[in-house]
Design a protein around this motif. Structure first.
Motif, short mmCIF file in Angstrom:
data_model
loop_
_atom_site.label_atom_id
_atom_site.label_comp_id
_atom_site.label_asym_id
_atom_site.label_seq_id
_atom_site.Cartn_x
_atom_site.Cartn_y
_atom_site.Cartn_z
N ILE B 233 -14.24 -41.06 61.05
CA ILE B 233 -14.50 -40.86 59.69
C ILE B 233 -15.15 -41.77 59.17
N GLU B 234 -15.01 -43.16 59.68
CA GLU B 234 -15.45 -44.23 59.22
C GLU B 234 -17.29 -44.01 59.41
N ARG B 240 -12.48 -46.60 56.28
CA ARG B 240 -11.78 -46.65 57.36
C ARG B 240 -10.16 -46.36 57.01
N VAL B 241 -9.64 -45.15 57.36
CA VAL B 241 -8.20 -44.73 56.91
C VAL B 241 -7.25 -45.36 57.90
N GLU B 520 -16.66 -44.07 48.90
CA GLU B 520 -17.33 -43.69 50.21
C GLU B 520 -18.75 -43.91 50.15
N LYS B 521 -19.72 -44.02 51.09
CA LYS B 521 -21.01 -43.96 51.22
C LYS B 521 -21.65 -42.46 51.12
N GLU B 522 -22.85 -42.53 50.74
CA GLU B 522 -23.34 -41.18 50.57
C GLU B 522 -23.45 -40.48 52.08
N ARG B 523 -22.63 -39.26 51.72
CA ARG B 523 -22.39 -38.62 53.18
C ARG B 523 -23.64 -37.71 53.65
N THR B 524 -24.30 -37.81 54.80
CA THR B 524 -25.33 -36.86 55.24
C THR B 524 -24.79 -36.10 56.51
N LEU B 527 -17.86 -33.10 58.90
CA LEU B 527 -16.97 -33.89 59.72
C LEU B 527 -17.22 -33.02 61.52
N ARG B 528 -18.30 -32.27 61.44
CA ARG B 528 -18.76 -32.20 62.70
C ARG B 528 -20.03 -32.74 63.07
N PHE B 529 -20.41 -33.79 62.35
CA PHE B 529 -21.94 -34.44 62.58
C PHE B 529 -23.02 -33.61 62.29
#
Lengths: 181, 539
Positions: B233-234, B240-241, B520-524, B527-529
């Protein structure tokens, strides 16, 4: 294919389809209530629906007389179902060959009258081709059953193995690179 | 010269016993073909659980090693249950064989085998009931539909009660409300009296009894698995949860099926829970003791289900939480919603669940004090408490599979749909007679998601897959959402066979992908990468 043959085949198309379907349904002797044949809703009776649509589709393609590759998807839909039912390979595939008998019986009189035996032989060769394709499809799906089992095991354990450094993933790019060689 | 062999003609070859005359069902013994049954339960697991007749055996063998006098054991067990469960007695007596249920079972639909008609599946046991417990059966025998209990009957029971997924679709159509799942449940209880279960059920049940969950994960393994999800997740969000374990005094205890802790796509659903709870700042804790929401005891016997369920309230009491939230699971919710309160309630040491974010009081869980994650999330969305970016799911065309138990067992129909519509822009329903109360089972429920019975699973799941195929062809659907851990484990194989290209996801994974977290940072990637649409580097 012989024009006359196509003409008489076209006339009897419905009868041939329906007899072919009957023959296929007859391989379910326990279906006393006639569910597979009578329930027309495609979602309530996916097996019956797949067979009906598949048979019509294959007949349409065969009747055109040209390339039968268009019928492969219909054939595939039917065989996918039969590959996971309680059939020996021979019984699962018998339906393809039954079409020969049905066509001979349905068109026999006209073929004799018009003297177009060669056309019938041509047509039967097409069914032979269809049968060979059908074997490929059947084996492909039987093999897939076993692949599904290993894939499932991988999905269940991959993250664990990765964590224990017992397995690592090859990044996509590297993989593509290797393929190109 | 070699002797002349008479070869069969082609026509003969294809006609060999092709039109087998149908025999009466009572005269058709069951056949055990590999691929269509699950392995029998192992000796060690029955010993662990204290169940009768522990021994090594195989359903493929002729001798099942059943102890002498087993007929008496079964009949006495039947008598006990007839007096104890009024529903069982009624279901044995009132069926008028109208046939409304006959073609509603996914196994019957896909096999055409009449013993998979719910009415006949019940008749397998009803015929024995008649013989030994009714006057007409005692005197008229087969004329009254009665038959002796013998080894063939016992084997037939085992085969067909482990071909029923207890999905209860048939009961929706029964004018008398006969619940075939309950008949199967009793059938399985009786079989367990002589040591007949399947490995895929007794194995997880034994693991659950010893370690707290079906997978047998010990506390450090649970914490370790969740830790590695936290790392992922991190990587994806930059956040970091911080989940806590066995924390006394937390407001909420969270219980999910252990399938979410291991294996894809369950872990992505679990990552979704972690992200959602972190974003809300929820005061919750995981328990490494009550680490299983599911209950494979439920597929064994009432007593076993009760025993395995005990830990949930016990742990809630030990930790001193106010109420419990449960993750996405199927049969877990039938047990929690319909049985837990009777077995171990009233949980008067807990409070009626109130969402700390919206203030909503979950009156529906007034007695059990346990709410479903979908109820909780749908309430958040209704009150606009989540910052969502559904475009992150734009590459998905989603359809929703109603898992049997939450839909038919507890009426959870709208919540998951409301959630999906809020987090995805492309949602398409499957045809009306295959969803909601009439949903088709995945074909692998009630402990039948083993791998040795893959053929059977592909059959049982065909009606479901057939409906998915329809929306795939019509709308280009490429993702099958659900709220059940067994679905997440079983549907990927079903889709690979019938509808390649259609993925499987938990609803909470969709939520987490759309969830815009604070800081959060910009997600690229999701969750499955996998690259997010329009944001990935590899496109």
């Amino acid at each position: 294919m012989d024009v006359k043959f196509i003409e008489i085949f076209n006339e009897k198309k419905t009868a041939i389809s329906s007899r072919w379907l009957d023959a296929m349904i007859a391989s379910y002797p326990n279906d006393n209530s006639g569910f597979l044949m009578n329930q027309k809703d495609r979602f309530a009776n996916p097996v019956g629906y797949t067979f009906t649509i598949g048979i019509e589709g294959i007949i349409e393609v065969l009747v055109k007389g040209e390339d039968f590759s268009e019928s492969v998807s219909f054939l595939e839909d039917i065989i996918k179902v039969r590959a996971i039912q309680d059939f020996t390979p021979a019984k699962a595939m018998a339906f393809v060959f039954q079409l020969k008998t049905i066509v001979r019986e349905e068109l026999g009189k006209e073929i004799r009258q018009n003297q177009i035996y060669d056309a019938l032989l041509d047509f039967e060769s097409k069914i032979d081709d269809l049968a060979l394709t059908a074997f490929d499809i059947y084996v492909k799906y039987r093999e897939q059953i076993y692949e599904l089992r290993t894939d499932e095991l991988k999905r269940m354990t991959f993250s664990l193995l990765k964590k224990a450094n017992l397995m690592s993933e090859i990044p996509d790019q590297e993989f593509e690179h290797k393929d190109q060689k | 010269m070699a002797p002349k062999v008479k070869l069969p003609k082609p026509g003969e070859l294809s006609k060999i016993d092709f039109k087998t005359p149908a025999t009466d069902w009572m005269d058709t013994p069951v056949e055990f073909k590999p691929g269509t049954f699950c392995w029998g339960s192992k000796e060690k697991d029955l010993l662990t659980l204290g169940l009768p007749n522990p021994r090594q055996w195989s359903p493929a063998d002729e001798d099942w090693k059943i102890p002498e006098g087993w007929e008496t054991t079964i009949l006495e067990g039947m008598a006990e249950r007839l007096s104890k469960y009024r529903s069982f007695k009624i279901f044995m007596d009132i069926c008028v064989r109208c046939g409304a249920c006959a073609d509603k079972c996914h196994f019957y639909i896909a096999t055409g085998d009449p013993k998979n008609m719910p009415v006949l599946r019940a008749e397998l046991i009803r015929s024995v009931y008649k013989k030994y417990f009714t006057k007409s059966g005692k005197f008229l025998g087969r004329l009254a539909g009665a038959r002796e209990l013998d080894m063939n009957v016992l084997k037939e029971w085992w085969s067909y009660f482990f071909q029923c997924t207890e999905c209860r679709r048939c009961s929706v159509f029964c004018p008398y409300g006969i619940d075939q799942a309950e008949v199967t449940i009793i059938g399985r209880e009786l079989l367990n009296l002589v040591g007949l279960n399947i490995d895929w059920i007794s194995g997880p049940a034994a693991a659950c009894y010893m370690k707290g969950n079906h997978l047998g994960l010990e506390p450090h393994a649970i914490a370790g698995n969740i830790e590695s999800m936290v790392d992922d997740i991190e990587d994806i969000t930059g956040i970091r949860v911080n989940p806590t374990f066995n924390r006394k005094g937390a407001e909420i205890m969270f219980v999910t099926p252990s399938g979410d802790l291991l294996g894809e796509p369950g872990i992505q659903t679990c990552m979704g829970y972690l992200m959602l709870f972190h974003e809300l700042g929820l005061d919750y804790t995981w328990s490494t003791y009550a680490s299983e929401g599911g209950n494979f005891g439920f597929f064994t016997s009432n007593d076993m289900a009760k025993r395995l369920n005990y830990k949930i309230y016990a742990e809630a009491k030990r930790l001193g939480v106010k109420y419990i939230i449960g993750g996405e699971c199927g049969h877990m919710w039938r047990v929690l919603n319909q049985y837990m309160d009777t077995w171990h309630g009233p949980a008067d040491f807990l409070e009626v669940p109130v969402s700390p974010i919206t203030g909503t009081v979950f009156e529906n869980a007034k007695s059990t004090k346990m709410i479903h994650i979908s109820e909780f999330t749908a309430d958040l969305i209704k009150h606009n408490k989540l910052n969502l970016d559904p475009t992150r799911n734009d590459h998905l065309k989603v359809t929703y599979h109603d898992s049997c138990n939450p839909s038919r067992g507890m009426g959870l129909l709208e919540e998951p749909r409301e959630i999906i519509k809020a987090v995805c822009n492309n949602f398409y329903e499957m045809p009306e007679n295959t969803i909601r109360e009439k949903t088709f089972c995945c074909g692998s429920g009630s402990g039948l998601n083993a791998s040795e019975n893959m053929e059977q699973r592909m059959r049982g799941g065909f009606p479901r897959a057939n409906a998915v195929k329809y929306v795939k062809e019509k709308h280009g659907v490429n993702m099958l959402a659900n709220i059940c851990a067994v679905d997440r484990a079983a549907l990927p194989a079903l889709m690979d066979y019938w509808n390649p290209g259609v993925g499987v996801t938990g609803v909470t994974e969709l939520v987490a992908n759309a969830l815009v977290m604070k800081g959060e940072k910009e997600r690229t990637t999701n969750l499955r990468f996998e690259d997010l649409p329009g944001k990935g580097g590899n496109e």
